[in-house]
Design an enzyme around this catalytic site. Sequence first.
Site, PDB file in Angstrom:
ATOM      1  N   CYS A 115      39.135  30.014   0.314  1.00 41.12           N
ATOM      2  CA  CYS A 115      40.303  29.400  -0.018  1.00 41.12           C
ATOM      3  C   CYS A 115      40.702  27.849   0.107  1.00 41.12           C
ATOM      4  CB  CYS A 115      41.257  29.935   1.214  1.00 41.12           C
ATOM      5  SG  CYS A 115      41.427  31.599   0.918  1.00 41.12           S
ATOM      6  N   HIS A 257      47.102  25.151   3.006  1.00 39.29           N
ATOM      7  CA  HIS A 257      46.996  26.790   2.284  1.00 39.29           C
ATOM      8  C   HIS A 257      47.792  27.694   2.668  1.00 39.29           C
ATOM      9  CE1 HIS A 257      44.899  29.927   0.928  1.00 39.29           C
ATOM     10  NE2 HIS A 257      44.592  30.457   2.125  1.00 39.29           N
ATOM     11  N   ASN A 287      49.132  34.682  -0.581  1.00 37.96           N
ATOM     12  CA  ASN A 287      47.933  33.973  -0.300  1.00 37.96           C
ATOM     13  C   ASN A 287      47.292  33.885  -1.688  1.00 37.96           C
ATOM     14  OD1 ASN A 287      45.414  32.924   0.159  1.00 37.96           O
ATOM     15  ND2 ASN A 287      45.207  33.958   2.156  1.00 37.96           N
TER      16      ASN A 287
END
Length: 336
Positions: A115, A257, A287
């Site tokens: 990520c 993030h 996400n």
Amino acid sequence: MSARAAVLAGLGGYLPPRTVTNEELSRRFDTSDEWIRTRTGVERRHVADPGVSTGDLAVEAGHRALKSAGGGQGAVDMLIVATATPDQPVPATAPDVAARLGLGTAAAFDVQAGCSGFLYGIATASAALTAGHATRVLLIGAEVFSTVLNPGDRTTAVIFGDGAGAVVLRAGTADEPGALLAFDLGADGTGKDLITIPGGGARQRSTGRPPQPDAGYIHMRGQETFAEAVRRMGQSSQAVLDRVGWSADEVDHVVGHQANLRILRTLAVHLGVDQERVVSHIQEAGNTSSASIPLALADAGSRGRFRTGDRLLLTAFGAGLTWGSAALTWPGLTPE
Ligand code: UT7
């Protein structure tokens, strides 16, 4: 004369049209809208239709970023696709995306940093631009995480979604609005088991044994990941603030993030940044891994949340473990 720097010149995001609400998930899993909202902040996530791949989403986002930058595909001389869900192990996803975007023979490669991929990509692009290896770089974060979700695992099903976000970066100087001013990147492989997709690589194949049935799915140790995310993004953000010489008060927007709204809120407390400066897009998209930061930027930018010259802190954490942060000013562009 001001120092050379990469400058943000275009921004675009693309979410596949199909959404999955928390209500729908609560019919498939032992979970509830209330649990998902309060524990994660996610209200819905977008999911690619069967047959739609990471490269397909990347092309859509790439088009939008190029349009936001005023077109001129021919002038892009490097394409980076940040992804943890590439279209296949070989070749990388980026060359095909470059061809489909009409970028000619521009250099094209993937970055895999979980990520944190977008942050690793933006630091790599910035280095190429300031070193003179490129004059204009298209960086796309794109993921189809729905293809690696275990249909029996509610923990990952509730947070992950599909999407792509892209930026165009050009060579410029540090005094221009949109300049990337400082970076921090890091990794700690001793934490590699916290987030994994164990199958499909040389490690598994080298055993000569067939993969476990769930080897192609993402496995995440949620609580430990949560704690590491807060710790690493906090330290990395502080390192960037020290490098660029901004106090927490001087940060106008924190674009972290989008893993979990509680992580973003806790991070803001640790940094001493007001909660209203935290940019959140997780309600809409969940996400989206490497795509989450450019998608959050495009969403907030298109709502008119940023003013030219505003100070932005980007920070990410992911599988690896990896983390990264960057400081930039807002260029005043219109995202697509
Ligand atoms: O993007 C890369 C980085 N990823 C992240 O940063 C993700 C970080 N982790 C997280 O966001 C959170 O850990 C999760 C959202 C994955 C899980 O939330 P949590 O608050 O850490 O839950 P937990 O694992 O501590 O579980 C708490 C309770 C447990 O029940 P008991 O044992 O207290 O009875 C779980 O079984 O919540 C239960 N639970 C759920 N309940 C309803 C776990 N998942 C669910 C669910 N629905 N989906």
